[in-house]
Design a protein around this motif. Sequence first.
Motif, mmCIF file in Angstrom:
data_model
loop_
_atom_site.group_PDB
_atom_site.id
_atom_site.type_symbol
_atom_site.label_atom_id
_atom_site.label_comp_id
_atom_site.label_asym_id
_atom_site.label_seq_id
_atom_site.Cartn_x
_atom_site.Cartn_y
_atom_site.Cartn_z
ATOM 1 N N THR A 212 0.847 -1.192 0.000
ATOM 2 C CA THR A 212 0.000 0.000 0.000
ATOM 3 C C THR A 212 0.884 1.243 0.000
ATOM 4 O OG1 THR A 212 -0.055 -0.056 2.406
ATOM 5 C CG2 THR A 212 -1.911 -1.094 1.260
ATOM 6 N N ASP A 213 0.270 2.403 -0.124
ATOM 7 C CA ASP A 213 1.000 3.665 -0.195
ATOM 8 C C ASP A 213 1.475 4.059 1.207
ATOM 9 O OD1 ASP A 213 2.052 6.023 -0.946
ATOM 10 O OD2 ASP A 213 0.231 6.874 -1.806
ATOM 11 N N ASN A 214 2.454 3.295 1.735
ATOM 12 C CA ASN A 214 2.903 3.560 3.114
ATOM 13 C C ASN A 214 4.401 3.835 3.158
ATOM 14 O OD1 ASN A 214 4.069 1.116 2.641
ATOM 15 N ND2 ASN A 214 2.856 -0.018 4.121
ATOM 16 N N VAL A 215 4.913 4.008 4.371
ATOM 17 C CA VAL A 215 6.317 4.393 4.552
ATOM 18 C C VAL A 215 7.284 3.388 3.928
ATOM 19 C CG1 VAL A 215 8.111 4.752 6.297
ATOM 20 C CG2 VAL A 215 5.894 5.824 6.585
ATOM 21 N N VAL A 284 15.927 8.895 0.211
ATOM 22 C CA VAL A 284 15.038 8.236 1.170
ATOM 23 C C VAL A 284 14.508 9.261 2.178
ATOM 24 C CG1 VAL A 284 14.959 6.583 3.087
ATOM 25 C CG2 VAL A 284 16.010 5.923 0.924
ATOM 26 N N ILE A 285 15.418 10.066 2.751
ATOM 27 C CA ILE A 285 14.991 11.068 3.751
ATOM 28 C C ILE A 285 14.064 12.094 3.107
ATOM 29 C CG2 ILE A 285 15.784 12.916 5.304
ATOM 30 C CD1 ILE A 285 18.459 11.300 5.551
ATOM 31 N N MET A 286 14.450 12.560 1.891
ATOM 32 C CA MET A 286 13.647 13.594 1.243
ATOM 33 C C MET A 286 12.242 13.094 0.908
ATOM 34 S SD MET A 286 12.262 15.190 -1.501
ATOM 35 C CE MET A 286 12.821 14.355 -2.969
ATOM 36 N N PHE A 287 12.145 11.919 0.263
ATOM 37 C CA PHE A 287 10.819 11.439 -0.151
ATOM 38 C C PHE A 287 9.944 11.044 1.044
ATOM 39 C CE2 PHE A 287 12.784 10.765 -4.440
ATOM 40 C CZ PHE A 287 11.893 11.544 -5.156
ATOM 41 N N GLU A 291 6.437 12.983 1.616
ATOM 42 C CA GLU A 291 5.131 12.319 1.648
ATOM 43 C C GLU A 291 4.356 12.682 2.923
ATOM 44 O OE1 GLU A 291 3.748 10.557 -0.740
ATOM 45 O OE2 GLU A 291 5.313 9.622 -1.958
ATOM 46 N N GLN A 292 5.099 12.882 4.033
ATOM 47 C CA GLN A 292 4.427 13.241 5.292
ATOM 48 C C GLN A 292 4.048 14.732 5.318
ATOM 49 O OE1 GLN A 292 3.494 10.694 7.186
ATOM 50 N NE2 GLN A 292 4.640 9.470 5.694
ATOM 51 N N VAL A 293 4.993 15.593 4.911
ATOM 52 C CA VAL A 293 4.748 17.040 4.987
ATOM 53 C C VAL A 293 3.625 17.459 4.023
ATOM 54 C CG1 VAL A 293 5.775 19.341 4.665
ATOM 55 C CG2 VAL A 293 7.112 17.534 5.723
ATOM 56 N N ALA A 298 -2.287 19.404 2.214
ATOM 57 C CA ALA A 298 -3.375 18.895 1.364
ATOM 58 C C ALA A 298 -4.725 19.360 1.910
ATOM 59 C CB ALA A 298 -3.321 17.373 1.347
ATOM 60 N N ARG A 299 -5.629 19.666 0.990
ATOM 61 C CA ARG A 299 -6.981 19.981 1.439
ATOM 62 C C ARG A 299 -7.982 19.367 0.468
ATOM 63 N NH1 ARG A 299 -5.055 24.688 -1.099
ATOM 64 N NH2 ARG A 299 -6.443 25.339 -2.775
ATOM 65 N N GLU A 300 -9.139 19.003 0.995
ATOM 66 C CA GLU A 300 -10.156 18.394 0.138
ATOM 67 C C GLU A 300 -10.937 19.495 -0.557
ATOM 68 O OE1 GLU A 300 -12.729 15.384 1.500
ATOM 69 O OE2 GLU A 300 -11.165 14.222 2.472
ATOM 70 N N VAL A 301 -11.152 19.302 -1.859
ATOM 71 C CA VAL A 301 -11.997 20.255 -2.585
ATOM 72 C C VAL A 301 -13.094 19.460 -3.308
ATOM 73 C CG1 VAL A 301 -10.209 22.001 -2.952
ATOM 74 C CG2 VAL A 301 -10.450 20.146 -4.592
ATOM 75 N N PRO A 302 -14.266 20.046 -3.492
ATOM 76 C CA PRO A 302 -15.322 19.320 -4.200
ATOM 77 C C PRO A 302 -14.867 18.981 -5.608
ATOM 78 C CG PRO A 302 -16.152 21.330 -3.174
ATOM 79 C CD PRO A 302 -14.678 21.367 -3.051
#
Length: 303
Positions: A212-215, A284-287, A291-293, A298-302
């Motif tokens: 999955t899209d994880n660490v 590795v450190i940068m990506f 991904e966390q930052v 991020a914000r949800e938009v309609p």
Amino acid sequence: MGDHGSKIEISFAGRFASSAIAASFAELCTIPLDTAKVRLQLQKKAAADAMAMPKYRGMLGTVATIAREEGMTALWKGIVPGLHRQCVFGGLRIGMYEPVKSFYVGENFVGDIPLSKKILAGLTTGALAITVANPTDLVKVRLQAEGKLPPGVPRRYSGALNAYSTIVRQEGVGALWTGLGPNVARNAIINAAELASYDQVKQTILKIPGFTDNVFTHLLSGLGAGFFAVCIGSPVDVVKSRMMGDSAYKSTLDCFVKTMKNEGPLAFYKGFLPNFGRLGSWNVIMFLTLEQVKKLFAREVPA
């Protein structure tokens, strides 16, 4: 993506900020390896005095020698322009990658984006970003290249800001863009190798059942990105360090030919392992950080 009624979006400012933060954090963690790499690359074969032992041997040996002779802080030499560079260069090249990639495939594109378009987006953002950030790169290399000086010999520059003003005063404003040609080539190529391979490796891993899209996925993709970047970028990198550190070469081609003739093709992979140690850990450190930052911006938009 959120539920069907909305999608997750990040503004350009958010992309720029998260990329700059991630790149700066990675730089802070790995710059001792970078300082060692610059010293190793600038240590030319002592052809005239073949019996002399090279001063720096291997990545960790170089780190140890610098720490012993010049103190631990010398390993973080160039961190100020290094962070200037990552904020400008990292922020632009990584922040613009997604928007430029979308621009190349068109707005309504559905499905997996072809690798060629990812590479094209990486080349574009890498070239644009370094054109803006070249002065920071030059100052970083000049500060790192300065080793232990004999007593009584003053340093060329007292610090990053002093280096910018000294170079402008002594060599003119244009000098800040010294080595722009090889630098654009190197950074466009390495940027494409890093971002496109991260993108591609991640896309491939996510198709494997159970991933999955994880660490862990981000970690593997980051290592892949570092490896490809070093394989592709190492020859360009050696030429760039030599040209910035030494004015004896007439052009990029001249440096390439002379190095090839005098030292053979393996000279272009000088410091391959330390370079992978640096770029692998950097990616590795940068990506992982990115991904966390990115989640914070991020914000949800309609939809």
